[in-house]
Design a protein around this motif. Structure first.
Motif, short mmCIF file in Angstrom:
data_model
loop_
_atom_site.label_atom_id
_atom_site.label_comp_id
_atom_site.label_asym_id
_atom_site.label_seq_id
_atom_site.Cartn_x
_atom_site.Cartn_y
_atom_site.Cartn_z
N LEU A 32 0.87 -1.17 0.00
CA LEU A 32 0.00 0.00 0.00
C LEU A 32 0.90 1.22 0.00
O LEU A 32 1.77 1.35 0.86
CB LEU A 32 -0.90 -0.01 1.24
N ARG A 60 -1.60 -1.03 -4.24
CA ARG A 60 -2.75 -0.12 -4.12
C ARG A 60 -2.18 1.22 -3.71
O ARG A 60 -1.35 1.30 -2.80
CB ARG A 60 -3.73 -0.62 -3.07
N ALA A 109 -6.06 5.91 2.93
CA ALA A 109 -5.04 4.92 3.24
C ALA A 109 -5.39 4.14 4.50
O ALA A 109 -5.27 2.92 4.53
CB ALA A 109 -3.69 5.59 3.39
N ALA A 160 -8.07 1.57 3.90
CA ALA A 160 -7.53 0.41 3.17
C ALA A 160 -6.63 -0.44 4.06
O ALA A 160 -6.64 -1.67 3.97
CB ALA A 160 -6.77 0.89 1.94
N PRO A 181 -2.23 -4.85 4.43
CA PRO A 181 -1.15 -5.10 3.46
C PRO A 181 0.11 -5.60 4.16
O PRO A 181 0.27 -5.45 5.38
CB PRO A 181 -0.92 -3.72 2.84
N VAL A 221 3.41 -0.92 4.11
CA VAL A 221 2.88 0.39 3.75
C VAL A 221 4.09 1.30 3.55
O VAL A 221 4.97 1.37 4.41
CB VAL A 221 1.97 0.97 4.86
#
Length: 90
Positions: free
Chosen positions: A5, A29, A37, A40, A46, A49
């Motif tokens: 991410l 992403r 953010a 997500a 994820p 990041v």
């Protein structure tokens, strides 16, 4: 496949990260704001990041994103930062 991410408000950096992720087979992403953010991060968890340290003003920084993720109970996610000269200043 790893999930990355990326939080960045500069289009040039976003394109660079997209190209690198594609070359490495990483699912990417990208978001331009702290709020998007964080949503997500909470939803997808994820693997890593990567956030711009100077994302907007006030509480939009990469530090603020990391702090908000921690306060939201998100754990076991690596958060790294990047920063650079915005493309309009090159």
């Amino acid at each position: 496949m790893k999930n990355l991410l990326h939080v960045e408000d500069d289009q040039l950096w976003k394109e660079l990260f997209a190209e690198m992720a594609g070359d490495l087979g990483i699912n990417l992403r990208q978001f331009s704001s702290k709020e998007a953010a964080l949503a997500a991060i909470k939803e997808t968890r994820p693997d890593i990041v990567i956030t711009d340290l100077h994302l907007g003003k006030g509480d939009q920084s990469g530090y603020a994103i990391a702090k908000a993720a921690k306060e939201a109970g998100v754990s076991n996610i690596t958060i790294a930062s990047e920063t650079g000269t915005p493309s309009q200043q090159i």
